[in-house]
Design an enzyme around this catalytic site. Structure first.
Site, PDB file in Angstrom:
ATOM      1  N   HIS A   1       0.823  -1.212   0.000  1.00  0.00           N
ATOM      2  CA  HIS A   1       0.000   0.000   0.000  1.00  0.00           C
ATOM      3  C   HIS A   1       0.855   1.259   0.000  1.00  0.00           C
ATOM      4  O   HIS A   1       2.068   1.217   0.193  1.00  0.00           O
ATOM      5  CB  HIS A   1      -0.941   0.004   1.209  1.00  0.00           C
ATOM      6  CG  HIS A   1      -0.243   0.021   2.539  1.00  0.00           C
ATOM      7  ND1 HIS A   1       0.322   1.156   3.080  1.00  0.00           N
ATOM      8  CD2 HIS A   1      -0.022  -0.974   3.436  1.00  0.00           C
ATOM      9  CE1 HIS A   1       0.861   0.865   4.253  1.00  0.00           C
ATOM     10  NE2 HIS A   1       0.671  -0.421   4.496  1.00  0.00           N
TER      11      HIS A   1
ATOM     12  N   CYS B   1       3.270  -4.836   6.647  1.00  0.00           N
ATOM     13  CA  CYS B   1       2.950  -4.495   5.263  1.00  0.00           C
ATOM     14  C   CYS B   1       4.167  -3.976   4.503  1.00  0.00           C
ATOM     15  O   CYS B   1       5.191  -3.633   5.088  1.00  0.00           O
ATOM     16  CB  CYS B   1       1.837  -3.457   5.232  1.00  0.00           C
ATOM     17  SG  CYS B   1       0.249  -4.058   5.845  1.00  0.00           S
TER      18      CYS B   1
END
Length: 221
Positions: free
Chosen positions: A181, A197
């Site tokens: 992301h 992440c």
């Protein structure tokens, strides 16, 4: 107008805790990391006045890591040692060089981007997965374990909020809670700064959003 009874204190604590971690190192972070894409040299959006934001949790920095030294280690990769084919395209995330490689299904398209990576081995997952969902304007909510450890954190941060750690676009992986992301805090890129992440500049995740599809192969090494 009646005042809201929403727990604004929780939100304030959430902001304060994130800023406190990033403040000590923000002055030491290279200007290159804050203002310019180290690959293209193009200007990037500035970090807002709220400072650091959490990446699926509290922001942390590897203060000894110089982004410029990391960028110098980038080099092109061949997809063949990692994938048997390019069906649906392929993404390789190299945690050592903190770089993401993308090969298009056409065999001609190749992209190389800097990333942030998890802060510790315990938060790092490696192996093969795939993109199962693509979201423009992702919202964010802490995982159950994060909320248990940090009950003062908000239950939900909407899309577009400068405190949203997901940035402008997100690619869901088949592993629960793992994403590739964007981020509004450009200081995180090139560093150990996430709780699992893979983070990218918003400008770059927008490109990846356009290039990838549900089913794109992903390998993290």
């Amino acid at each position: 107008m009646a005042t809201s009874n929403r727990p604004t204190l929780s939100r304030r604590n959430f902001i304060t805790s994130a800023v406190a971690v990033g403040a000590a190192t923000s002055l030491a972070a290279p200007a290159l990391a804050q203002n310019f894409d180290p690959i293209t040299g193009q200007p990037l959006q500035a970090v807002g006045p709220t400072g650091a934001t959490p990446d699926a949790g509290m922001v942390q920095y590897d203060a000894n890591q110089d982004l410029r030294r990391n960028v110098s280690s980038f080099h092109m990769q061949d997809w063949q040692p990692y994938f048997s084919n390019l069906t649906n395209g392929a993404v390789l995330v190299d945690l050592n060089s903190r770089a993401l490689h993308f090969w298009g299904e056409d065999g001609q398209t190749y992209k190389l981007f800097p990333t942030s990576v998890p802060v510790s081995p315990e938060l790092t997952r490696t192996g093969r997965t795939e993109i199962i969902k693509k979201v423009e304007g992702p919202t964010w909510a802490p995982t159950p374990s994060m909320k248990k450890s940090n009950p003062e954190w908000p239950d939900f941060v909407p899309a577009g909020d400068p405190l949203n750690p997901m940035g402008t676009h997100a690619l869901w992986l088949s592993w629960q809670y793992y994403r590739i992301h964007g981020t509004h805090d450009t200081r995180k890129i090139g560093r150990k700064s996430s709780n699992g992440c893979i983070g990218m500049y918003n400008e770059h995740i927008k490109q990846m959003y356009a290039l990838t599809k549900v089913g794109t192969q992903v390998m993290i090494i």
